[in-house]
Design an enzyme around this catalytic site. Structure first.
Site, mmCIF file in Angstrom:
data_model
loop_
_atom_site.group_PDB
_atom_site.id
_atom_site.type_symbol
_atom_site.label_atom_id
_atom_site.label_comp_id
_atom_site.label_asym_id
_atom_site.label_seq_id
_atom_site.Cartn_x
_atom_site.Cartn_y
_atom_site.Cartn_z
ATOM 1 N N LYS B 103 0.879 -1.164 0.000
ATOM 2 C CA LYS B 103 0.000 0.000 0.000
ATOM 3 C C LYS B 103 0.914 1.210 0.000
ATOM 4 O O LYS B 103 1.569 1.521 0.998
ATOM 5 C CB LYS B 103 -0.918 0.012 1.229
ATOM 6 C CG LYS B 103 -1.836 1.223 1.225
ATOM 7 C CD LYS B 103 -2.529 1.433 2.556
ATOM 8 C CE LYS B 103 -2.921 2.897 2.686
ATOM 9 N NZ LYS B 103 -3.386 3.221 4.039
ATOM 10 N N GLY B 164 -7.542 9.623 9.556
ATOM 11 C CA GLY B 164 -7.841 9.760 10.978
ATOM 12 C C GLY B 164 -8.856 10.841 11.312
ATOM 13 O O GLY B 164 -9.125 11.083 12.487
ATOM 14 N N ALA B 190 -9.133 5.815 4.246
ATOM 15 C CA ALA B 190 -8.897 6.997 5.089
ATOM 16 C C ALA B 190 -10.139 7.860 5.279
ATOM 17 O O ALA B 190 -10.912 8.084 4.347
ATOM 18 C CB ALA B 190 -7.780 7.868 4.525
ATOM 19 N N ASN B 212 -9.153 1.923 9.799
ATOM 20 C CA ASN B 212 -8.326 1.667 10.971
ATOM 21 C C ASN B 212 -8.843 2.483 12.154
ATOM 22 O O ASN B 212 -9.465 1.951 13.063
ATOM 23 C CB ASN B 212 -6.856 1.964 10.682
ATOM 24 C CG ASN B 212 -5.945 1.421 11.773
ATOM 25 O OD1 ASN B 212 -6.329 1.227 12.912
ATOM 26 N ND2 ASN B 212 -4.709 1.155 11.447
#
Lengths: 72, 266
Positions: B103, B164, B190, B212
């Site tokens: 990635k 994030g 993302a 994530n």
């Protein structure tokens, strides 16, 4: 003149002394990483694992030892 | 009548049943991470490459906790701001994992963590030439996605919004346009924050999503992992089902005839 008995490397940015004539597996053993899953660069260039046993170290070598950590 | 089975998501040598990809960072513990990976149903897990901490070598490594029979590993080049660093990191990862997958992240600056588009294209070209299966993290510019396809990427991974941030799919139109312009798998990576973000990304036609922080940063990460699994499946099914057209005014779903009092019409 006496032959130098050790040489100084930079391992992950920190000075590391190893005996003259050390090979990469010797360094990993010194670092406690003999069985660790790591990959290595010397002076910015990848050294494949199969070449570790024959790779001699020279004073001033910049060595990067990396592993895998959590990430996205 | 059985429902038609979805086809697997194919990226290079990968054949994935789950279209949810998961990161392995920011969990409170390895145990929590494993519980989340299992609850998510993901089959492809991203990891990062970092210097071994020589002052604190004790403890287990990440891969001791991830069952390689069950999960495939996708190393990233997160934290690389230069093409040269991304190339070095990709090569180290290939050596560590014996995988052609990467990635690719070439990041523009540490404040936005937005990708450097030109650096990403350059690194994609070089790594693809070296035999890597490049999954390129990129901005949601549809033309950039085309350029990455031409540069040899195996998948494009446009950001929904900054890494994030949890802001979801900031520009749904761009994701739809990008999807229409390339043949490659498109993974929204993302910025996704919750289940509806994942469902929307999949409804727009994304072939998958990578999460994530949305899971690791939830108050109950394992429950959120399960929610994301359902959302991914729901969004994909809705995309394949083909949604109804949206319209400005109402259209009754009950018959407009046969109402009480109709006999009184003159």
């Amino acid at each position: 003149m006496m032959q130098r008995m050790s040489l100084t490397l930079a391992v992950n940015g920190k000075p590391q002394e190893v005996p003259t004539g050390s090979l990469l597996p010797d360094l990993l053993k010194t670092l406690g990483l003999a069985d660790a899953q790591v990959a290595l660069e010397i002076n910015g260039k990848l050294v494949p694992k199969r070449k570790w046993p024959v790779r001699e170290l020279s004073s001033g070598d910049r060595i990067e030892v990396v592993t895998l950590v959590g990430g996205g | 009548m059985g429902l038609p089975l979805d086809k697997p998501l194919e990226i290079g040598p990968l054949r994935l049943t789950s279209r949810l990809l998961m990161g392995s960072g920011r969990y409170a513990s390895h145990q929590e991470m494993v519980a989340c990976l299992e609850a998510s149903g993901a089959e492809l897990i991203t990891v990062a490459v970092r210097r071994v901490n020589l002052d604190q070598r004790a403890g287990t490594s990440l891969l001791d906790h991830i069952d390689r029979e069950r999960f495939q590993i996708l190393p990233n080049t997160a934290g690389c701001y230069k093409v040269a660093d991304a190339l070095r990191t990709a090569r180290l990862a290939r050596e560590l994992l014996d995988t052609p997958l990467v990635k690719l992240e070439v990041i523009g600056d540490p404040h936005t963590l937005l990708p450097d588009p030109l650096g990403t294209v350059e690194a994609t070209r070089i790594l693809a030439d070296e035999g890597f299966v490049v999954m390129a993290y990129c901005s949601d510019d549809p033309r950039l996605v085309v350029t990455l396809e031409q540069a040899g990427a195996a998948a494009v991974m446009p950001a929904g919004s900054p890494i994030g941030s949890g802001r979801g799919v900031a520009n749904p139109g761009n994701i739809e346009i990008a999807r229409s312009l390339v043949e490659l798998p498109l993974i929204v990576d993302a910025g996704l924050g919750t289940a509806s973000d994942v469902a929307l990304a999949m409804e727009l036609g994304a072939d998958g999503v990578l999460l994530n922080s949305a899971v690791a940063g939830a108050e109950d990460p394992v429950l959120m992992a399960r929610a994301m699994k359902s959302a991914c499946r729901a969004g994909r099914d809705a995309y394949l089902a083909g949604r109804m057209p949206s319209r400005l005014h109402a259209q009754a779903s009950s018959p407009a005839t046969g109402l009480l009092g109709e006999a009184l019409s003159f």
